[in-house]
Scaffold this active site. Structure first.
Site, PDB file in Angstrom:
ATOM      1  CE  LYS A 111      -1.511  -0.955   4.675  1.00 26.01           C
ATOM      2  NZ  LYS A 111      -0.415  -0.253   5.342  1.00 26.01           N
ATOM      3  NE  ARG A 166      -0.527  -0.132  11.836  1.00 23.08           N
ATOM      4  CZ  ARG A 166       0.300   0.378  10.929  1.00 23.08           C
ATOM      5  NH1 ARG A 166       0.135   1.592  10.484  1.00 23.08           N
ATOM      6  NH2 ARG A 166       1.296  -0.347  10.482  1.00 23.08           N
ATOM      7  NE  ARG A 223       9.008  -2.346   4.133  1.00 21.41           N
ATOM      8  CZ  ARG A 223       7.777  -2.259   4.628  1.00 21.41           C
ATOM      9  NH1 ARG A 223       6.755  -2.051   3.827  1.00 21.41           N
ATOM     10  NH2 ARG A 223       7.570  -2.407   5.923  1.00 21.41           N
ATOM     11  NE  ARG A 226       9.497   0.678   8.475  1.00 22.56           N
ATOM     12  CZ  ARG A 226       8.193   0.547   8.309  1.00 22.56           C
ATOM     13  NH1 ARG A 226       7.620   0.974   7.207  1.00 22.56           N
ATOM     14  NH2 ARG A 226       7.460  -0.021   9.240  1.00 22.56           N
ATOM     15  NE  ARG A 268       5.899  -3.689  11.065  1.00 25.32           N
ATOM     16  CZ  ARG A 268       6.635  -3.588   9.962  1.00 25.32           C
ATOM     17  NH1 ARG A 268       7.845  -4.108   9.933  1.00 25.32           N
ATOM     18  NH2 ARG A 268       6.164  -2.981   8.925  1.00 25.32           N
TER      19      ARG A 268
HETATM   20  P1  AMP Z   1       4.075   1.351   9.125  1.00 26.55           P
HETATM   21  O1  AMP Z   1       5.113   2.271   8.562  1.00 26.55           O
HETATM   22  O2  AMP Z   1       2.685   1.702   8.659  1.00 26.55           O
HETATM   23  O3  AMP Z   1       4.414  -0.106   8.925  1.00 26.55           O
HETATM   24  O4  AMP Z   1       4.066   1.608  10.715  1.00 26.55           O
HETATM   25  C1  AMP Z   1       5.198   1.332  11.497  1.00 26.55           C
HETATM   26  C2  AMP Z   1       4.819   1.278  12.969  1.00 26.55           C
HETATM   27  O5  AMP Z   1       4.326   2.562  13.391  1.00 26.55           O
HETATM   28  C3  AMP Z   1       3.710   0.315  13.316  1.00 26.55           C
HETATM   29  O6  AMP Z   1       4.194  -1.029  13.475  1.00 26.55           O
HETATM   30  C4  AMP Z   1       3.196   0.905  14.633  1.00 26.55           C
HETATM   31  O7  AMP Z   1       4.071   0.610  15.697  1.00 26.55           O
HETATM   32  C5  AMP Z   1       3.294   2.406  14.369  1.00 26.55           C
HETATM   33  N1  AMP Z   1       2.026   2.933  13.785  1.00 26.55           N
HETATM   34  C6  AMP Z   1       1.843   3.393  12.507  1.00 26.55           C
HETATM   35  N2  AMP Z   1       0.570   3.785  12.321  1.00 26.55           N
HETATM   36  C7  AMP Z   1      -0.076   3.571  13.505  1.00 26.55           C
HETATM   37  C8  AMP Z   1      -1.410   3.739  13.954  1.00 26.55           C
HETATM   38  N3  AMP Z   1      -2.378   4.199  13.155  1.00 26.55           N
HETATM   39  N4  AMP Z   1      -1.697   3.403  15.240  1.00 26.55           N
HETATM   40  C9  AMP Z   1      -0.755   2.933  16.074  1.00 26.55           C
HETATM   41  N5  AMP Z   1       0.516   2.712  15.710  1.00 26.55           N
HETATM   42  C10 AMP Z   1       0.866   3.029  14.438  1.00 26.55           C
END
Ligand code: AMP
Length: 219
Positions: free
Chosen positions: A15, A90, A132, A165, A176
């Site tokens: 996404k 989320r 990635r 990352r 995750r």
């Molecule tokens: P992402 O880059 O979307 O994979 O997000 C990386 C990490 O950021 C996630 O594993 C969560 O720890 C935190 N995170 C991102 N978006 C949210 C959200 N909407 N609510 C809570 N934690 C978030």
């Protein structure tokens, strides 16, 4: 008509890459809470410091923290014509927060709200995560196996050294996924019941998925 698109799907379902492209195509912002949180961490702000341990453990950061960040971002002028949300909501609690926020921000405005679910075979996702790499400067995402940069380790767009990352390790990625299936996946039914969900077959290469996405979004 204000276009409000929510992109749902498990970690590494593609996404981020597709949102970036669609946001440029539609000329609306790509709002990604993961990147907003990482930017806070980089700045060393109190919010970033608070988020750090949750992110490195593959857990959701506390809801009030992410709610404040999203409220500030969606209230900015560039979101007035619409936005694509990637990584928010989320959880059901966050989806309710978004509904309240939209009710405030969109008073008297006509909106077109849709949730797009990126449907992918979970077996391919872990391999995508560990391969990635991303550009810390412009955010472009690569995969060392399936979508490598032209010059190894360097961003095609801006030449910056690519990074992995910290939460893209196998151990954190597994956590995750657990978090996703427990807390985020129920949103699929939540939006289906509201009649706003579209499912995208997100299996396959970037170009294939892009063509299907444009169709699903009605472009
Ligand atoms: P992402 O880059 O979307 O994979 O997000 C990386 C990490 O950021 C996630 O594993 C969560 O720890 C935190 N995170 C991102 N978006 C949210 C959200 N909407 N609510 C809570 N934690 C978030």
């Amino acid at each position: 008509m204000k276009k409000e698109l929510i992109f749902l799907g498990p970690p590494a379902c593609g996404k981020g890459t597709q949102t970036d492209r669609l946001a440029k195509f539609m000329n609306i912002p790509h709002v990604d809470t993961g990147s907003l949180l990482r930017a806070e961490m980089k700045k060393g702000s109190p919010e970033g410091k608070r988020a750090e341990s949750y992110i490195s453990n593959g857990q959701l950061v506390p809801v009030e923290l992410v709610a404040e960040i999203i409220k500030l971002r969606l209230s900015q002028d560039d979101c007035k014509g619409g936005y694509i949300l990637d990584g928010f909501p989320r959880s059901l609690e966050q989806a309710e927060i978004l509904e309240k926020l939209n009710a405030d921000l969109d008073e008297g405005i006509q909106t077109d709200f849709r949730a797009i679910y990126f449907d992918v075979d979970p077996d391919v996702l872990l391999a995508r995560i560990v391969n990635r790499r991303s550009c810390p400067a412009c955010g472009t995402i690569y995969n060392v196996k399936y979508n490598p940069p032209k010059v190894e380790g360097k961003c095609d767009n801006c030449g910056t050294e690519l990074i992995q990352r910290a939460d893209d390790t196998e151990e954190t990625a597994k956590k995750r996924f657990d978090t996703y299936y427990e807390q985020t996946a129920p949103l699929i039914d939540f939006y289906k019941n509201k009649g706003v969900l579209k499912t995208l077959n997100a299996q396959g290469g970037i170009e294939e998925v892009w063509e299907r996405l444009k169709e699903v979004v009605g472009l």
